[in-house]
Design a protein around this motif. Sequence first.
Motif, PDB file in Angstrom:
ATOM      1  N   LEU A  38      52.963  39.158  43.130  1.00 22.06           N
ATOM      2  CA  LEU A  38      51.879  38.641  44.126  1.00 22.06           C
ATOM      3  C   LEU A  38      50.054  38.576  42.607  1.00 22.06           C
ATOM      4  O   LEU A  38      49.283  37.267  42.921  1.00 22.06           O
ATOM      5  CB  LEU A  38      51.193  40.806  44.685  1.00 22.06           C
ATOM      6  N   GLU A  39      50.650  39.305  42.115  1.00 19.63           N
ATOM      7  CA  GLU A  39      49.766  39.017  40.540  1.00 19.63           C
ATOM      8  C   GLU A  39      49.956  37.805  39.999  1.00 19.63           C
ATOM      9  O   GLU A  39      49.188  37.326  39.724  1.00 19.63           O
ATOM     10  CB  GLU A  39      50.239  40.082  39.468  1.00 19.63           C
ATOM     11  N   GLN A  40      50.604  36.806  40.206  1.00 17.40           N
ATOM     12  CA  GLN A  40      50.968  35.859  39.078  1.00 17.40           C
ATOM     13  C   GLN A  40      50.947  34.723  40.432  1.00 17.40           C
ATOM     14  O   GLN A  40      50.500  33.860  40.329  1.00 17.40           O
ATOM     15  CB  GLN A  40      52.715  35.300  39.476  1.00 17.40           C
ATOM     16  N   GLY A  41      50.384  35.487  41.574  1.00 17.83           N
ATOM     17  CA  GLY A  41      49.823  33.669  42.407  1.00 17.83           C
ATOM     18  C   GLY A  41      50.489  33.706  43.011  1.00 17.83           C
ATOM     19  O   GLY A  41      50.298  32.374  44.386  1.00 17.83           O
ATOM     20  N   THR A  42      51.614  33.719  43.111  1.00 25.81           N
ATOM     21  CA  THR A  42      53.114  32.636  44.340  1.00 25.81           C
ATOM     22  C   THR A  42      52.754  33.201  44.951  1.00 25.81           C
ATOM     23  O   THR A  42      53.310  31.448  45.721  1.00 25.81           O
ATOM     24  CB  THR A  42      54.169  33.840  43.297  1.00 25.81           C
ATOM     25  N   LEU A  43      51.987  33.527  45.758  1.00 24.00           N
ATOM     26  CA  LEU A  43      52.589  33.848  47.412  1.00 24.00           C
ATOM     27  C   LEU A  43      50.894  33.080  47.780  1.00 24.00           C
ATOM     28  O   LEU A  43      50.462  32.940  48.928  1.00 24.00           O
ATOM     29  CB  LEU A  43      52.464  34.900  48.244  1.00 24.00           C
ATOM     30  N   ASP A  44      49.495  32.561  47.482  1.00 25.24           N
ATOM     31  CA  ASP A  44      48.410  32.446  46.770  1.00 25.24           C
ATOM     32  C   ASP A  44      48.881  31.221  47.629  1.00 25.24           C
ATOM     33  O   ASP A  44      48.012  30.948  49.294  1.00 25.24           O
ATOM     34  CB  ASP A  44      47.571  31.720  46.041  1.00 25.24           C
ATOM     35  N   PRO A  45      49.140  30.022  47.416  1.00 28.44           N
ATOM     36  CA  PRO A  45      50.137  28.775  48.811  1.00 28.44           C
ATOM     37  C   PRO A  45      50.085  28.721  50.074  1.00 28.44           C
ATOM     38  O   PRO A  45      49.778  28.113  50.591  1.00 28.44           O
ATOM     39  CB  PRO A  45      50.773  27.853  48.065  1.00 28.44           C
ATOM     40  N   LEU A  46      51.113  30.397  49.832  1.00 27.60           N
ATOM     41  CA  LEU A  46      51.032  31.167  52.190  1.00 27.60           C
ATOM     42  C   LEU A  46      49.599  31.400  52.462  1.00 27.60           C
ATOM     43  O   LEU A  46      50.216  32.283  53.158  1.00 27.60           O
ATOM     44  CB  LEU A  46      52.555  31.622  51.436  1.00 27.60           C
ATOM     45  N   GLY A  47      48.669  31.451  51.716  1.00 30.46           N
ATOM     46  CA  GLY A  47      47.331  32.741  52.263  1.00 30.46           C
ATOM     47  C   GLY A  47      47.719  34.016  52.399  1.00 30.46           C
ATOM     48  O   GLY A  47      47.012  34.170  52.983  1.00 30.46           O
ATOM     49  N   VAL A  48      47.924  34.394  51.026  1.00 34.95           N
ATOM     50  CA  VAL A  48      48.475  35.537  51.350  1.00 34.95           C
ATOM     51  C   VAL A  48      47.775  36.531  51.195  1.00 34.95           C
ATOM     52  O   VAL A  48      47.038  35.805  49.722  1.00 34.95           O
ATOM     53  CB  VAL A  48      49.565  36.394  50.933  1.00 34.95           C
ATOM     54  N   ASP A  49      46.606  37.465  51.304  1.00 36.75           N
ATOM     55  CA  ASP A  49      45.767  38.301  50.428  1.00 36.75           C
ATOM     56  C   ASP A  49      46.234  39.143  49.843  1.00 36.75           C
ATOM     57  O   ASP A  49      46.581  39.787  49.776  1.00 36.75           O
ATOM     58  CB  ASP A  49      44.792  39.067  51.773  1.00 36.75           C
ATOM     59  N   ARG A  50      45.972  39.013  48.757  1.00 37.99           N
ATOM     60  CA  ARG A  50      47.170  39.984  47.411  1.00 37.99           C
ATOM     61  C   ARG A  50      46.483  41.101  47.596  1.00 37.99           C
ATOM     62  O   ARG A  50      47.589  42.002  47.687  1.00 37.99           O
ATOM     63  CB  ARG A  50      46.254  39.499  45.281  1.00 37.99           C
ATOM     64  N   GLU A  51      45.329  41.520  47.126  1.00 34.95           N
ATOM     65  CA  GLU A  51      44.680  43.059  47.991  1.00 34.95           C
ATOM     66  C   GLU A  51      45.136  43.604  48.872  1.00 34.95           C
ATOM     67  O   GLU A  51      45.794  44.621  49.756  1.00 34.95           O
ATOM     68  CB  GLU A  51      42.872  43.055  47.941  1.00 34.95           C
ATOM     69  N   ALA A  52      44.844  42.811  49.814  1.00 38.87           N
ATOM     70  CA  ALA A  52      45.696  43.943  51.767  1.00 38.87           C
ATOM     71  C   ALA A  52      47.244  43.765  51.336  1.00 38.87           C
ATOM     72  O   ALA A  52      47.375  44.795  51.634  1.00 38.87           O
ATOM     73  CB  ALA A  52      45.514  42.521  52.453  1.00 38.87           C
ATOM     74  N   ALA A  53      47.985  42.874  50.823  1.00 40.08           N
ATOM     75  CA  ALA A  53      49.619  43.503  50.324  1.00 40.08           C
ATOM     76  C   ALA A  53      49.630  44.358  49.494  1.00 40.08           C
ATOM     77  O   ALA A  53      50.423  45.113  49.900  1.00 40.08           O
ATOM     78  CB  ALA A  53      50.119  42.040  50.637  1.00 40.08           C
ATOM     79  N   ALA A  54      48.910  44.289  48.073  1.00 39.73           N
ATOM     80  CA  ALA A  54      49.039  45.328  47.525  1.00 39.73           C
ATOM     81  C   ALA A  54      48.663  46.812  48.277  1.00 39.73           C
ATOM     82  O   ALA A  54      49.490  47.589  48.174  1.00 39.73           O
ATOM     83  CB  ALA A  54      48.400  45.552  46.141  1.00 39.73           C
ATOM     84  N   ALA A  55      47.655  46.691  49.488  1.00 37.35           N
ATOM     85  CA  ALA A  55      47.559  48.079  49.615  1.00 37.35           C
ATOM     86  C   ALA A  55      47.792  48.605  50.479  1.00 37.35           C
ATOM     87  O   ALA A  55      48.986  49.697  50.982  1.00 37.35           O
ATOM     88  CB  ALA A  55      45.968  48.100  50.755  1.00 37.35           C
ATOM     89  N   ALA A  56      48.865  47.663  51.562  1.00 31.52           N
ATOM     90  CA  ALA A  56      50.316  47.869  52.176  1.00 31.52           C
ATOM     91  C   ALA A  56      51.245  48.249  51.091  1.00 31.52           C
ATOM     92  O   ALA A  56      51.743  49.054  51.818  1.00 31.52           O
ATOM     93  CB  ALA A  56      50.158  46.270  53.084  1.00 31.52           C
ATOM     94  N   LEU A  57      51.882  47.435  50.937  1.00 34.86           N
ATOM     95  CA  LEU A  57      52.445  48.549  49.335  1.00 34.86           C
ATOM     96  C   LEU A  57      52.245  49.657  49.104  1.00 34.86           C
ATOM     97  O   LEU A  57      53.540  50.646  48.997  1.00 34.86           O
ATOM     98  CB  LEU A  57      53.004  47.529  48.360  1.00 34.86           C
TER      99      LEU A  57
END
Length: 202
Positions: A38-57
Amino acid sequence: MFERFTAGARDTVTGAVTAARRAGAAAVTEEHLLLALLEQGTLDPLGVDREAAAAALAEARRRGGLSQADEEALAGLGIDLSEIIARVEESHGEGALATAGARPPRGPGAPSSRGSSLGSSLRSVLGRPAARPREDRRHVRFGPGAKKTLEQSLRIALGHRAKTITRTHLLLALLAAPGPVADVLAAQGVTYARVEAAGPAA
């Protein structure tokens, strides 16, 4: 195996170690590998919301690392996981069920972190900066789930007839294992088939 990792995949592994250290975790887990991606932005092209994913983790960690399937199985037995978490936290404080934050034992009789391990193998292949702050020198081992993810990434790369292991292979390995990390990714619309169709990320 580690000589097959691309620079991006190596950055993910070292990023996972950093995430584990930052959290004061006793071991690197699948969660830390996903946080690094997430921090590297690897999932950005897939439309992943970094903050939402980190909060879900973080929420999954608070729930003791139980997956959606675990919660549904408990519900089938008439057990309300949310109620159990609330009662435990009422008695022992918020995050009492979190499993990723425990530090390894220290002092006399504590197991030594020296010796050959996956962590020391990674250090030798990935390299380390010559000077690091003292707090960053704490050894963090790789937990069983993280080790399996790295091994699975190799199998996936071989299945794709790839000569190197990329961040995409690491992501696919995370998706291949049921559990909270795969649940978080699924909630963001990230599936194994979708990642394969999107193509490689070095």
